[in-house]
Design a protein around this motif. Sequence first.
Motif, PDB file in Angstrom:
ATOM      1  N   VAL A 148      40.499  36.754  37.574  1.00 57.41           N
ATOM      2  CA  VAL A 148      40.550  36.601  39.026  1.00 57.41           C
ATOM      3  C   VAL A 148      39.299  35.885  39.536  1.00 57.41           C
ATOM      4  O   VAL A 148      38.213  36.004  38.971  1.00 57.41           O
ATOM      5  N   LYS A 149      39.473  35.128  40.602  1.00 59.35           N
ATOM      6  CA  LYS A 149      38.350  34.426  41.212  1.00 59.35           C
ATOM      7  C   LYS A 149      37.424  35.428  41.910  1.00 59.35           C
ATOM      8  O   LYS A 149      37.868  36.504  42.319  1.00 59.35           O
ATOM      9  N   PRO A 150      36.155  35.104  42.080  1.00 63.06           N
ATOM     10  CA  PRO A 150      35.274  35.967  42.888  1.00 63.06           C
ATOM     11  C   PRO A 150      35.863  36.161  44.285  1.00 63.06           C
ATOM     12  O   PRO A 150      36.300  35.202  44.920  1.00 63.06           O
ATOM     13  N   GLY A 151      35.931  37.405  44.724  1.00 61.04           N
ATOM     14  CA  GLY A 151      36.553  37.712  46.007  1.00 61.04           C
ATOM     15  C   GLY A 151      38.054  37.887  45.937  1.00 61.04           C
ATOM     16  O   GLY A 151      38.688  38.255  46.926  1.00 61.04           O
ATOM     17  N   GLY A 152      38.633  37.625  44.750  1.00 62.76           N
ATOM     18  CA  GLY A 152      40.072  37.757  44.589  1.00 62.76           C
ATOM     19  C   GLY A 152      40.506  39.202  44.410  1.00 62.76           C
ATOM     20  O   GLY A 152      39.694  40.100  44.194  1.00 62.76           O
ATOM     21  N   TRP A 153      41.815  39.414  44.456  1.00 62.93           N
ATOM     22  CA  TRP A 153      42.393  40.759  44.437  1.00 62.93           C
ATOM     23  C   TRP A 153      43.110  41.046  43.129  1.00 62.93           C
ATOM     24  O   TRP A 153      43.777  40.174  42.575  1.00 62.93           O
ATOM     25  N   VAL A 154      42.984  42.283  42.668  1.00 63.00           N
ATOM     26  CA  VAL A 154      43.722  42.762  41.499  1.00 63.00           C
ATOM     27  C   VAL A 154      44.437  44.052  41.891  1.00 63.00           C
ATOM     28  O   VAL A 154      43.824  44.962  42.458  1.00 63.00           O
ATOM     29  N   ARG A 192      44.510  58.863  34.447  1.00 58.53           N
ATOM     30  CA  ARG A 192      44.021  59.482  35.675  1.00 58.53           C
ATOM     31  C   ARG A 192      43.334  58.442  36.553  1.00 58.53           C
ATOM     32  O   ARG A 192      42.705  57.498  36.038  1.00 58.53           O
ATOM     33  N   PRO A 193      43.413  58.588  37.886  1.00 60.30           N
ATOM     34  CA  PRO A 193      42.722  57.649  38.774  1.00 60.30           C
ATOM     35  C   PRO A 193      41.233  57.524  38.467  1.00 60.30           C
ATOM     36  O   PRO A 193      40.670  56.429  38.557  1.00 60.30           O
ATOM     37  N   SER A 194      40.594  58.626  38.088  1.00 62.39           N
ATOM     38  CA  SER A 194      39.170  58.568  37.761  1.00 62.39           C
ATOM     39  C   SER A 194      38.922  57.678  36.546  1.00 62.39           C
ATOM     40  O   SER A 194      37.901  56.969  36.474  1.00 62.39           O
ATOM     41  N   GLU A 195      39.855  57.686  35.583  1.00 63.36           N
ATOM     42  CA  GLU A 195      39.719  56.831  34.406  1.00 63.36           C
ATOM     43  C   GLU A 195      39.913  55.362  34.760  1.00 63.36           C
ATOM     44  O   GLU A 195      39.152  54.496  34.305  1.00 63.36           O
ATOM     45  N   LEU A 196      40.912  55.093  35.597  1.00 65.54           N
ATOM     46  CA  LEU A 196      41.147  53.714  36.017  1.00 65.54           C
ATOM     47  C   LEU A 196      39.987  53.205  36.874  1.00 65.54           C
ATOM     48  O   LEU A 196      39.579  52.046  36.760  1.00 65.54           O
ATOM     49  N   ALA A 197      39.437  54.076  37.710  1.00 67.07           N
ATOM     50  CA  ALA A 197      38.280  53.701  38.523  1.00 67.07           C
ATOM     51  C   ALA A 197      37.098  53.330  37.642  1.00 67.07           C
ATOM     52  O   ALA A 197      36.354  52.381  37.927  1.00 67.07           O
ATOM     53  N   GLY A 204      33.589  45.155  36.886  1.00 68.83           N
ATOM     54  CA  GLY A 204      33.093  44.447  38.063  1.00 68.83           C
ATOM     55  C   GLY A 204      34.099  44.349  39.180  1.00 68.83           C
ATOM     56  O   GLY A 204      34.029  43.448  40.022  1.00 68.83           O
ATOM     57  N   LEU A 205      35.040  45.294  39.221  1.00 71.91           N
ATOM     58  CA  LEU A 205      36.035  45.339  40.293  1.00 71.91           C
ATOM     59  C   LEU A 205      35.713  46.480  41.250  1.00 71.91           C
ATOM     60  O   LEU A 205      35.468  47.601  40.809  1.00 71.91           O
ATOM     61  N   ASP A 206      35.720  46.184  42.533  1.00 70.52           N
ATOM     62  CA  ASP A 206      35.528  47.212  43.548  1.00 70.52           C
ATOM     63  C   ASP A 206      36.858  47.862  43.893  1.00 70.52           C
ATOM     64  O   ASP A 206      37.822  47.183  44.244  1.00 70.52           O
ATOM     65  N   LEU A 233      49.283  53.405  43.100  1.00 70.71           N
ATOM     66  CA  LEU A 233      48.941  51.994  43.127  1.00 70.71           C
ATOM     67  C   LEU A 233      47.472  51.858  43.527  1.00 70.71           C
ATOM     68  O   LEU A 233      46.975  52.653  44.334  1.00 70.71           O
ATOM     69  N   VAL A 234      46.823  50.856  42.995  1.00 73.23           N
ATOM     70  CA  VAL A 234      45.398  50.626  43.261  1.00 73.23           C
ATOM     71  C   VAL A 234      45.171  49.176  43.663  1.00 73.23           C
ATOM     72  O   VAL A 234      45.710  48.260  43.033  1.00 73.23           O
ATOM     73  N   ALA A 235      44.389  48.982  44.706  1.00 70.65           N
ATOM     74  CA  ALA A 235      43.935  47.647  45.107  1.00 70.65           C
ATOM     75  C   ALA A 235      42.443  47.549  44.776  1.00 70.65           C
ATOM     76  O   ALA A 235      41.667  48.419  45.156  1.00 70.65           O
ATOM     77  N   ALA A 236      42.062  46.508  44.050  1.00 70.88           N
ATOM     78  CA  ALA A 236      40.664  46.290  43.678  1.00 70.88           C
ATOM     79  C   ALA A 236      40.299  44.845  43.951  1.00 70.88           C
ATOM     80  O   ALA A 236      41.167  43.965  43.994  1.00 70.88           O
ATOM     81  N   ARG A 237      39.008  44.611  44.129  1.00 71.29           N
ATOM     82  CA  ARG A 237      38.557  43.262  44.457  1.00 71.29           C
ATOM     83  C   ARG A 237      37.379  42.863  43.572  1.00 71.29           C
ATOM     84  O   ARG A 237      36.473  43.667  43.320  1.00 71.29           O
ATOM     85  N   ARG A 238      37.377  41.621  43.143  1.00 71.92           N
ATOM     86  CA  ARG A 238      36.311  41.110  42.289  1.00 71.92           C
ATOM     87  C   ARG A 238      35.046  40.892  43.116  1.00 71.92           C
ATOM     88  O   ARG A 238      35.084  40.261  44.160  1.00 71.92           O
ATOM     89  N   THR A 239      33.941  41.410  42.664  1.00 74.65           N
ATOM     90  CA  THR A 239      32.687  41.253  43.393  1.00 74.65           C
ATOM     91  C   THR A 239      32.078  39.893  43.109  1.00 74.65           C
ATOM     92  O   THR A 239      32.442  39.218  42.168  1.00 74.65           O
TER      93      THR A 239
END
Length: 239
Positions: A148-154, A192-197, A204-206, A233-239
């Motif tokens: 993913v590009k910087p600022g992009g979404w995963v 678990r969500p904690s593992e995925l987090a 490097g995903l927020d 479902l999880v939304a994360a963003r590249r820093t």
Amino acid sequence: MTPSSSSSLNADPAELAKFSELAHRWWDTESEFRPLHQINPLRLGWIESFVPLAGKRVLDVGCGGGILADAMARRGAQVLGIDLATKALRVAQLHALEAGTPDVKYREVSVEALAIEQPGSFDVITCMEMLEHVPDPGSVVRACADLVKPGGWVFFSTLNRNAKSFLFAVVGAEYVLNLLPRGTHEYLKFIRPSELASFCRSAGLDWVGTRGLEYNPLLRRYRLSGDTSVNYLVAARRT
């Protein structure tokens, strides 16, 4: 690259065979894939609540028969769907051809290999109902972050690992309600969500947001909710 070309692939041959056997039924909305067709508008709408897809370059990891990839292309995205299940990809390609879906392509390649080939190339990456089917989900998360590009979404979706999720997602969905074929899921592969987090932070995903996905057996409908104890479902963003 084919699923059997390398023993180092982050893929379970049994999982690939399982979905390949059902590939011809992928676009039958009353088949084993009915749940995917039912939840697709929900996950598509949730993705677009974070980022409009029109004009974006999108990668769908573990695309299977192309249900989500096709829908995102119809929202105006330029979509690449990747998977290691050959038969499912052929079904996806055939459906795109028959339906005249614009701007969607499919490749048989691992996400890790694509990350080496095309780092930082995509605005949006989706990886839905896939992490719980691979030996090393952390590797998939890292590859998505690289792609993913910087600022992009995963965006990820998977299954929580606890007693309730075993009861609902395995016993209920596969043995009582027959929503899915028996053996679709292995409880010990749930995440678990904690593992995925933790995977996201290391890559490097927020972690931006999360939603639960619930099924009402009386109404036979799915809905998004705040309950992440089973499907989430999880939304994360590249820093």
